[in-house]
Design a protein around this motif. Structure first.
Motif, PDB file in Angstrom:
ATOM      1  N   ALA A   1      27.444  74.893 -19.328  1.00 22.54           N
ATOM      2  CA  ALA A   1      27.066  73.556 -18.851  1.00 22.54           C
ATOM      3  C   ALA A   1      27.111  72.545 -19.987  1.00 22.54           C
ATOM      4  N   ASP A   2      26.654  72.942 -21.159  1.00 23.03           N
ATOM      5  CA  ASP A   2      26.667  72.066 -22.328  1.00 23.03           C
ATOM      6  C   ASP A   2      28.087  71.714 -22.747  1.00 23.03           C
ATOM      7  N   ARG A   3      28.964  72.699 -22.782  1.00 22.30           N
ATOM      8  CA  ARG A   3      30.332  72.451 -23.232  1.00 22.30           C
ATOM      9  C   ARG A   3      31.104  71.583 -22.226  1.00 22.30           C
ATOM     10  N   VAL A   4      30.863  71.780 -20.929  1.00 16.29           N
ATOM     11  CA  VAL A   4      31.513  70.934 -19.934  1.00 16.29           C
ATOM     12  C   VAL A   4      31.003  69.501 -20.061  1.00 16.29           C
ATOM     13  N   ARG A   5      29.715  69.370 -20.331  1.00 16.31           N
ATOM     14  CA  ARG A   5      29.148  68.030 -20.508  1.00 16.31           C
ATOM     15  C   ARG A   5      29.783  67.305 -21.686  1.00 16.31           C
ATOM     16  N   HIS A   6      29.999  68.017 -22.794  1.00 13.64           N
ATOM     17  CA  HIS A   6      30.535  67.385 -23.996  1.00 13.64           C
ATOM     18  C   HIS A   6      32.054  67.319 -24.035  1.00 13.64           C
ATOM     19  N   LEU A   7      32.708  68.309 -23.429  1.00 13.28           N
ATOM     20  CA  LEU A   7      34.165  68.376 -23.520  1.00 13.28           C
ATOM     21  C   LEU A   7      34.871  67.940 -22.251  1.00 13.28           C
ATOM     22  N   GLY A   8      34.140  67.876 -21.135  1.00 12.78           N
ATOM     23  CA  GLY A   8      34.773  67.576 -19.867  1.00 12.78           C
ATOM     24  C   GLY A   8      35.553  68.780 -19.356  1.00 12.78           C
ATOM     25  N   ALA A   9      36.661  68.502 -18.671  1.00 14.60           N
ATOM     26  CA  ALA A   9      37.457  69.573 -18.056  1.00 14.60           C
ATOM     27  C   ALA A   9      37.893  70.658 -19.036  1.00 14.60           C
ATOM     28  N   PRO A  10      38.243  70.320 -20.307  1.00  9.98           N
ATOM     29  CA  PRO A  10      38.624  71.405 -21.230  1.00  9.98           C
ATOM     30  C   PRO A  10      37.532  72.447 -21.440  1.00  9.98           C
ATOM     31  N   GLY A  11      36.264  72.049 -21.254  1.00 10.71           N
ATOM     32  CA  GLY A  11      35.171  72.993 -21.412  1.00 10.71           C
ATOM     33  C   GLY A  11      35.149  74.064 -20.342  1.00 10.71           C
ATOM     34  N   LEU A  12      35.903  73.846 -19.257  1.00  7.43           N
ATOM     35  CA  LEU A  12      35.938  74.828 -18.172  1.00  7.43           C
ATOM     36  C   LEU A  12      36.617  76.124 -18.578  1.00  7.43           C
ATOM     37  N   VAL A  13      37.322  76.127 -19.720  1.00  7.42           N
ATOM     38  CA  VAL A  13      37.900  77.400 -20.186  1.00  7.42           C
ATOM     39  C   VAL A  13      36.795  78.425 -20.425  1.00  7.42           C
ATOM     40  N   GLY A  14      35.573  77.925 -20.655  1.00  6.82           N
ATOM     41  CA  GLY A  14      34.449  78.830 -20.878  1.00  6.82           C
ATOM     42  C   GLY A  14      33.956  79.525 -19.627  1.00  6.82           C
ATOM     43  N   LEU A  15      34.525  79.192 -18.480  1.00  9.24           N
ATOM     44  CA  LEU A  15      34.108  79.857 -17.239  1.00  9.24           C
ATOM     45  C   LEU A  15      34.273  81.368 -17.298  1.00  9.24           C
ATOM     46  N   VAL A  16      35.196  81.841 -18.130  1.00 10.99           N
ATOM     47  CA  VAL A  16      35.392  83.293 -18.227  1.00 10.99           C
ATOM     48  C   VAL A  16      34.163  83.992 -18.793  1.00 10.99           C
ATOM     49  N   LEU A  17      33.269  83.223 -19.423  1.00  7.35           N
ATOM     50  CA  LEU A  17      32.038  83.823 -19.936  1.00  7.35           C
ATOM     51  C   LEU A  17      31.147  84.343 -18.807  1.00  7.35           C
ATOM     52  N   LEU A  18      31.174  83.681 -17.655  1.00  6.86           N
ATOM     53  CA  LEU A  18      30.282  84.070 -16.562  1.00  6.86           C
ATOM     54  C   LEU A  18      30.587  85.459 -16.016  1.00  6.86           C
ATOM     55  N   PRO A  19      31.833  85.743 -15.594  1.00  5.02           N
ATOM     56  CA  PRO A  19      32.099  87.130 -15.174  1.00  5.02           C
ATOM     57  C   PRO A  19      31.970  88.112 -16.326  1.00  5.02           C
ATOM     58  N   GLY A  20      32.257  87.663 -17.537  1.00 11.54           N
ATOM     59  CA  GLY A  20      32.094  88.555 -18.681  1.00 11.54           C
ATOM     60  C   GLY A  20      30.655  89.024 -18.836  1.00 11.54           C
TER      61      GLY A  20
END
Length: 199
Positions: free
Chosen positions: A136-155
């Motif tokens: 949530a923090d990275r999406v807030r600061h980076l916008g759409a590019p922060g969505l690459v971190g979505l892989v952390l959730l299933p991980g």
């Protein structure tokens, strides 16, 4: 170091090392598997906490509440998951090996798992909380590019449900490492340096 090209690879490494260990992790503990069980968990003492470090380092230098939540949850994961590694990995593996072949598992070894499993649960829930807040923090600061971190959730979820057992636990660790590295790359491309954002 955070501006170095090697930095994302450094964040990727702990997850990859644990994924590699998971490929050789026995699916059950017996005399025949005890030595490998024990030996695989020894380096885990050094590597399991580094998964938390990789996540926390993405907010290094910041003093805001969100960054502290990421740090604290990463620390809780690192502490409690290492406790699981010590009790159910090193301890149970060593004792099972020392008992010798054809010895039924004594109640004392089962009790070790009854201690280690809930400790690991605390750690894996903390890991899930950490990646949710960080994402949530990275999406807030980076916008759409922060969505690459979505892989952390299933991980994080796969590690919670499968530990590092192959194949799903292995995949979980790969995704955790990849998510950390991808967020570092996204921050660099967006011109956001972790220690100056979000103050």
């Amino acid at each position: 170091m955070r501006e170095s090209r090697a930095y994302p690879l450094l964040l990727l490494l702990p997850g990859l090392l644990l994924a590699a260990a998971g490929l050789f992790h026995p699916t059950g503990l017996s005399y025949d598997t005890a030595q490998r069980w024990y030996l695989l968990h020894l380096p885990g003492l050094l590597v399991f906490p580094l998964v938390g470090w990789a996540l926390a380092d993405l907010v290094a230098g910041r003093r805001d509440v969100v960054a502290w939540v990421v740090r604290v949850t990463a620390y809780v994961y690192a502490t409690f998951y290492t406790a699981l590694d010590v009790v159910s990995g090193i301890g149970a593996g060593y004792v099972t090996r020392q008992l010798g072949p054809d010895v039924p598992r004594p109640e004392a070894v089962s009790q070790m798992f009854r201690i280690g499993t809930p400790l690991g649960e605390v750690g894996s829930w903390a890991l899930l909380a950490c990646v949710v807040v960080l994402l949530a923090d990275r999406v807030r600061h980076l916008g759409a590019p922060g969505l690459v971190g979505l892989v952390l959730l299933p991980g994080a979820w796969l590690v919670h449900t499968e530990h590092i057992f192959s194949p799903l636990g292995v995949l979980g660790m790969v995704l955790l490492g990849a998510g950390s590295a991808l967020l570092a790359v996204a921050a660099r491309r967006a011109g956001v340096i972790a220690h100056t954002s979000g103050r």
